[in-house]
Design a protein around this motif. Structure first.
Motif, PDB file in Angstrom:
ATOM      1  N   SER A 125      -1.897   4.829 -10.602  1.00  0.00           N
ATOM      2  CA  SER A 125      -2.736   4.282  -9.770  1.00  0.00           C
ATOM      3  C   SER A 125      -1.905   4.086  -8.257  1.00  0.00           C
ATOM      4  O   SER A 125      -2.162   3.117  -7.507  1.00  0.00           O
ATOM      5  N   THR A 126      -1.417   5.189  -7.945  1.00  0.00           N
ATOM      6  CA  THR A 126      -0.712   5.017  -6.713  1.00  0.00           C
ATOM      7  C   THR A 126      -1.755   5.143  -5.680  1.00  0.00           C
ATOM      8  O   THR A 126      -2.816   6.064  -5.649  1.00  0.00           O
ATOM      9  N   LEU A 127      -1.421   4.195  -4.589  1.00  0.00           N
ATOM     10  CA  LEU A 127      -2.480   4.089  -3.505  1.00  0.00           C
ATOM     11  C   LEU A 127      -2.052   4.922  -2.532  1.00  0.00           C
ATOM     12  O   LEU A 127      -0.880   5.120  -2.490  1.00  0.00           O
ATOM     13  N   THR A 128      -3.069   5.376  -1.825  1.00  0.00           N
ATOM     14  CA  THR A 128      -2.428   6.171  -0.702  1.00  0.00           C
ATOM     15  C   THR A 128      -3.254   5.743   0.684  1.00  0.00           C
ATOM     16  O   THR A 128      -4.587   5.782   0.455  1.00  0.00           O
ATOM     17  N   PRO A 182       1.176  -3.090  -0.722  1.00  0.00           N
ATOM     18  CA  PRO A 182       1.598  -3.150  -2.053  1.00  0.00           C
ATOM     19  C   PRO A 182       2.517  -1.886  -2.528  1.00  0.00           C
ATOM     20  O   PRO A 182       2.528  -0.954  -1.910  1.00  0.00           O
ATOM     21  N   ASP A 183       3.137  -2.173  -3.673  1.00  0.00           N
ATOM     22  CA  ASP A 183       3.924  -1.149  -4.191  1.00  0.00           C
ATOM     23  C   ASP A 183       3.065   0.065  -4.518  1.00  0.00           C
ATOM     24  O   ASP A 183       1.914   0.012  -4.908  1.00  0.00           O
ATOM     25  N   ASN A 184       3.786   1.219  -4.400  1.00  0.00           N
ATOM     26  CA  ASN A 184       3.337   2.680  -4.768  1.00  0.00           C
ATOM     27  C   ASN A 184       2.441   2.998  -3.707  1.00  0.00           C
ATOM     28  O   ASN A 184       1.590   4.086  -3.953  1.00  0.00           O
ATOM     29  N   VAL A 185       1.813   2.314  -2.458  1.00  0.00           N
ATOM     30  CA  VAL A 185       1.170   2.805  -1.516  1.00  0.00           C
ATOM     31  C   VAL A 185       1.996   4.220  -0.802  1.00  0.00           C
ATOM     32  O   VAL A 185       3.175   3.945  -0.785  1.00  0.00           O
ATOM     33  N   VAL A 186       1.452   5.256  -0.452  1.00  0.00           N
ATOM     34  CA  VAL A 186       2.096   6.198   0.146  1.00  0.00           C
ATOM     35  C   VAL A 186       1.562   6.216   1.747  1.00  0.00           C
ATOM     36  O   VAL A 186       0.521   6.282   1.773  1.00  0.00           O
TER      37      VAL A 186
END
Ligand SMILES: Nc1ncnc2c1ncn2[C@@H]1O[C@H](COP(=O)(O)OP(=O)(O)OP(=O)(O)O)[C@@H](O)[C@H]1O
Length: 646
Positions: A125-128, A182-186
């Motif tokens: 669910s990595t957001l970018t 948020p966490d995992n945003v690139v």
């Protein structure tokens, strides 16, 4: 620089005082100052608000109460804003988890358990924030249309982009988003504008990055402090981030911005100040600003500017100013140096922004600015135009198009409908086609690919060749054969090559007449000509892909001709296909690649348009000038037109 006449209108912005102060406090105060410095747009705001009822003013009071309390909350929070851990991935900087700013150990490599569990559970669910350069939003005119409205709204908001509108000061406050992502945003490297060590002496892994963050229709600069976890990196962490963020791209451009305050709906200055300047300063470009004061002033600015001072001329305008700049440089005695040193680009602020749509792949001024910052310098072909009125002084360069007939009349003769924006052009075309107006002339052509089949195979060959050449250049440089060093900072920057006086040589002088190997286009068609349009860029307006087979440096001009006798039932689908570019496939449309042509109008009344500007109704002769001019192309290519698959 023969600067004297320019001095009053050039404003210098250096980035040495680029403000690094944070954040919520200054942004709330800036909204007050920006509202007070706004002129035209804020008065529009005032009139809009006064037209609204008292209800809205009480709402505003409520809002401002809320804002005050939230800004005091923010002040309170500021101390506790956690600093995020992050890792450098292939695509960008990935936020992992927050660490407390007060307790964060910048050298710690121990993964935060919170971060670990989060990153494992959220692998899919990595957001970018828009993952790559190719995913920049490609926008249409509507963005420009809404630009003024957005400014209108944001001049009363906390948009830091408005901080210095209309003012000549060079400090910009970029607000921070610490603790907000948020966490995992690139954050893709394509969005990173700048980075620096929080502690420049220790050079540990606490880094402040400035990146372009989407906000409504735009991108604006935001700061974020991250603690980088990667331990495997050899060498300097900051260099690594900057190299990845400016791959193939020059950093810290020295830009002369030429603003046409009259361009578009007279909003060019406002648009530049609010949408483009904050991004340029955040990426530590240095900028001078010159304002055009009359028709043709761009030529003079380019003739007199100090070449040594700049590497880029950014036209905050429509297509008229890049045309003038190019021609000003062409008239200089040191034109070889000028065309080698300077790249000409556009920040779309006019009614016709074909250069930006074709080169930056967008008509949105803030996204175009981001593209400018991240673009690759490429040499592109231009066209040399000769007509009796001016050929003996200077022939004229054209980077975009020449047209005679329906299109020319629709563009220029609707000048008085400028307030309509781009719709004025479309209405004009439809009106003239409905009338089945014809524009008789003789046309002589030196073909490069006459039939549609020849054109397609030439297009494919050159497209492959251009991309291979680009790959080769990159490989050569990565092997260290050409190592670009800019302002003391190293980076791999493709070399676009240079020109010599030879490249300015005119192959077909106007006075020597039409050469024997040129072909005359069938008089049956040219006596009944509807559209004659030649071009070098795929888009001639935001939603008009008139030349889908145009390539930056294939050494040819695309030519499109239609017959005014084509029934309207056939012309309608042709016109309706202009946004897709598939009109060129229709049997009624002549579409060729050419090296040169001469058009001799048989009318006494009418006009020819070159790059959207009015030219005399006289015989015109045009030839290709291969790779003469440097411009900035996103990913090193024109926007994709899908012509391959048509
Ligand atoms: N201060 C000025 N006053 C009047 N005209 C100007 C001024 N500065 C530049 N111009 C002229 O405005 C014309 C159009 O410029 P530009 O292309 O930037 O804007 P535009 O809105 O896209 O216009 P167009 O639709 O004609 O392309 C150019 O011919 C230029 O010389």
């Amino acid at each position: 620089m023969a600067q004297l006449p320019l001095l009053p209108s050039i404003t210098n912005y250096t980035t040495s005082t680029f403000s690094t102060t944070s954040s919520s406090v200054s942004s709330s105060t800036s909204s007050v100052s920006s509202a007070s410095t706004e002129t035209s747009i804020s008065s529009a705001c005032i009139s809009i608000s006064s037209a609204l009822s008292k209800k809205s003013s009480s709402k505003r009071a409520e809002k401002s109460k809320k804002k005050k309390s939230s800004s005091s909350k923010k002040k309170h929070q500021k101390k506790e804003d956690p600093i995020s851990s992050a890792i450098l991935t292939e695509d960008g900087i990935k936020i992992r988890a927050k660490t407390s700013s007060s307790t964060s150990n910048s050298n710690s490599s121990t993964p935060n358990p919170y971060s670990l569990s989060n990153s494992t559970s959220n692998v899919n669910s990595t957001l970018t924030i828009n993952t790559s350069t190719t995913s920049f939003r490609s926008s249409t005119d509507s963005h420009l249309e809404t630009a003024s409205l957005i400014s209108c709204v944001t001049c009363l908001s906390d948009n830091p982009a408005n901080d210095s509108q209309g003012s000549n000061n060079n400090s910009h406050t970029t607000t921070s988003v610490n603790g907000q992502l948020p966490d995992n945003v690139v954050i893709p490297y394509g969005r990173i504008l700048n980075a620096k060590y929080i502690d420049p002496i220790k050079k540990n892994n606490l880094i402040e990055i400035v990146f372009a963050k989407p906000r409504r229709h735009d991108v604006i600069p935001k700061k974020l402090t991250v603690s980088i976890e990667n331990q495997y990196l050899n060498g300097d962490l900051l260099d690594e981030i900057m190299d990845r963020s400016y791959k193939n791209t020059k950093r810290n451009r020295s830009i002369l911005v030429v603003i046409n305050p009259f361009g578009g709906k007279r909003k060019a200055k406002k648009v530049f100040m609010s949408k483009a300047k904050p991004l340029l300063l955040a990426s530590e470009c240095s900028i001078d600003i010159a304002y055009t004061e009359y028709i043709g002033h761009g030529i003079k600015i380019a003739q007199e500017l100090d070449i040594d001072k700049y590497d880029t001329i950014a036209c905050a305008s429509g297509d008229g100013i890049p045309h003038e700049i190019m021609n000003g440089l062409y008239r200089r005695p040191d034109r070889v140096k000028a065309f080698n040193k300077l790249a000409i680009t556009q920040i779309p602020c006019g009614s016709g922004n074909a250069m930006s749509v074709s080169c930056h792949w967008t008509n949105n001024p803030s996204y175009a600015t981001l593209c400018l910052i991240k673009s690759i310098e490429v040499r592109v072909d231009v066209m040399l135009c000769s007509q009796p009125s001016y050929v003996d002084q200077f022939p004229k360069l054209s980077f975009l198009s020449q047209t005679y007939g329906v299109i020319a009349e629709s563009d220029i003769n609707t000048e008085s409908f400028r307030w309509m924006g781009s719709a004025r052009f479309e209405l004009g075309v439809a009106f003239n086609i409905l009338q089945r107006k014809k524009y008789p002339c003789d046309i002589y052509v030196k073909y490069a690919a006459k039939s549609k089949n020849e054109l397609k195979s030439r297009y494919l060959k050159h497209k492959t060749r251009e991309s291979l050449r680009f790959q080769d250049e990159l490989e050569e440089q990565q092997q260290g054969q050409l190592y670009g060093v800019i302002d003391g900072e190293a980076g791999y920057v493709p070399d676009p090559g240079s020109v010599t006086e030879e490249d300015f040589h005119i192959k077909y002088p106007f006075h020597e007449g039409v050469p024997n190997d040129w072909e005359k286009v069938d008089s049956n068609i040219t006596d009944n000509l509807g559209i004659f349009y030649t071009g070098k860029m795929p888009y001639v307006a935001a939603d008009t892909k008139f030349f889908p087979a145009a390539l930056p440096c294939d050494g040819a001009i695309d030519m499109v001709i239609t017959d005014s006798r084509t029934p309207f039932t056939r012309m309608a689908p042709i016109l309706l296909a202009l946004d897709r570019g598939s009109h060129v496939l229709q049997p009624e449309v002549i579409h060729s690649k050419i090296l040169a042509y001469k058009l001799v109008p048989k009318l006494t009344n009418g006009l020819i348009a070159v790059d959207g500007e009015k030219f005399p109704l006289e015989p015109i002769q045009v030839e290709i000038m291969p790779r003469l001019c440097k411009t900035l192309l996103r990913n090193g290519v024109f926007v994709d037109t899908d012509f391959d698959s048509m």
